[in-house]
Design an enzyme around this catalytic site. Sequence first.
Site, PDB file in Angstrom:
ATOM      1  N   SER A  57       0.725  -1.154   0.031  1.00  0.00           N
ATOM      2  CA  SER A  57       0.086  -0.006   0.044  1.00  0.00           C
ATOM      3  C   SER A  57       1.048   1.267  -0.049  1.00  0.00           C
ATOM      4  O   SER A  57       2.073   1.257   0.540  1.00  0.00           O
ATOM      5  CB  SER A  57      -0.950   0.279   1.220  1.00  0.00           C
ATOM      6  N   CYS A  58       0.467   2.170  -0.713  1.00  0.00           N
ATOM      7  CA  CYS A  58       1.285   3.620  -0.922  1.00  0.00           C
ATOM      8  C   CYS A  58       2.685   3.192  -1.113  1.00  0.00           C
ATOM      9  O   CYS A  58       2.915   2.668  -2.299  1.00  0.00           O
ATOM     10  CB  CYS A  58       0.954   4.539   0.568  1.00  0.00           C
TER      11      CYS A  58
END
Length: 567
Positions: free
Chosen positions: A302-303
């Site tokens: 994520s991210c």
Amino acid sequence: MSAEKREQISPTPGISEEASRNTLALNPLVGIQGQDLVESAGILFKAVVNEPKVATEQWLSFLGELGSIVAGKSERTPKAGDRRFSDPTWKESALHSGLLRAYLAWGDAVNGFVDKTSLSQIDKARAHLITEILVDAVAPTNAILTNPAAVRKFVDTGGQSLLHGLKNYLDDLARNGGMPSMVDQTAFEVGKNLATTPGAVIFRNDLLELIQYAPTTEKVWKRPLVVTPPQINKYYALDLSPDKSMVRFLLESGIQTFCVSWRNPTAANRDWGLDTYVAALDGAVDAAREVTGCDDISMMGSCSGGITATAYLATLGSAAELKIRNMVLAVCLLDPNTAEESAFGCLMTPETMRAAKESSRLRGIVDGHDLARMFAWMRPNDLIWNYWVNNYLLGNQPPAFDILYWNADTTRLPARLHRDYLDLYFTNPFVSAGKLTLSGKTIDMSKVKADSYVIAGVTDHITPWKGVHRTAQIMGDATTFVLSNSGHLQSLLNPPTNPKASFMIGPVNPAGPDAFLATAEKRKGSWWLDWRDWLHPRSGEEVSAPASLGSERHPVLGPAPGTYVFD
């Protein structure tokens, strides 16, 4: 506890829900500094000096609007959804409604001045950033005498609300760098009421701990999922309270779940770069493979953790299927050129990137708290003035909300990793093959073969969804793309119990994000359920759940949530 005390402790109704949609979820790709805002203010000042005719015209227009307000002819109203002026007094009191309309007229005049100048588009964007900060700062709701709710609270409590507010202000001045606290940090403790899913650390190196979670079903799918979180935030965003824990959902779905917990670096670790993190991640993947007896894994990033995970996947090249069979990327930008649509895109210039790299080189780290303060000024109504009013003018305690506690629990980045992330703006290696080499291996996404599932948030101001759609395109034509109806963090924390959840889903569209919108299927409910159904047939056969965690080669080193999360 007295009614007065309960009122003082309780935050403004709705502030927790509002705040959860505006967490920082820091993106280390951004190198903004205070100097960038100062330079943007300089652009605005020069425009006023160099274009006095435009400034005069806007001032006269504002004076004319004031006349209409005094005459009762103005119809100005706040934008839909502006909660600052939800108190009925702003409509019922002629004095307050006049003050509100004058404020709105002044804000329009200031922003209109920028629009009418001869500044370039990028300079207009930077000037608008300053005018928005300025206009938000002088809102009548931010002063106690012109905030009807604050005046009413002062009268009702006999002045106690002001004393409580002063105490909160002095506490923040001493402990929070003068910024209003977003969360009551005394309400939470990691390992006690956050990150409580049972598990154990089964692998540790200098950069990370790998947590294996205890299965909750008799049968599990053989192929494990290894979660790679961003380095600038701590891993337990996916394991907050049990009702919104993605980790628990995965376990209940029979997925063998492992999660990386990054170490919080110091200046002594300034030389840890992207290649260092990729090598450390490889060790964690090998440990998960050995413990489960599975040749390959599914990986989720994520991210910025998605950037690290994809870089690792790409170093495996055409041999990726020997270790990684499936890739899940959430709110992740692989093409940094698409970041221009973000809330801070106008500050992303070669000059600001070079200055940011030099600053982190000198310090050895990038401090997450410093980034948080800068990011807050990108959305001051949501991340500053919201709490200013609640904590100081109303004298309330900040909300006790798990998402906000995690949001405030930031980490640091080593200088070289920060430099490597910023260099992605110039090399764009996931789009342009051969521009990045890690551990002697050249990145070429055309050689990567893995089933992919990519998630974006439609209101995400950190990683705009159209940029995340570009990530899905990079991962290949067979990628499934999901567009959740929420923002950066809330698009991830989307359990099936969320009654407001909905999403759009379909194959990635080579024609672009707008074409995806035109053809995608809209569904009610959480995308977690579809993701579960996507994972199951890609997770091998069902086997009996392990009776214990770890293995002889990778014994249990300690209980979850481990030790690095407390650094």
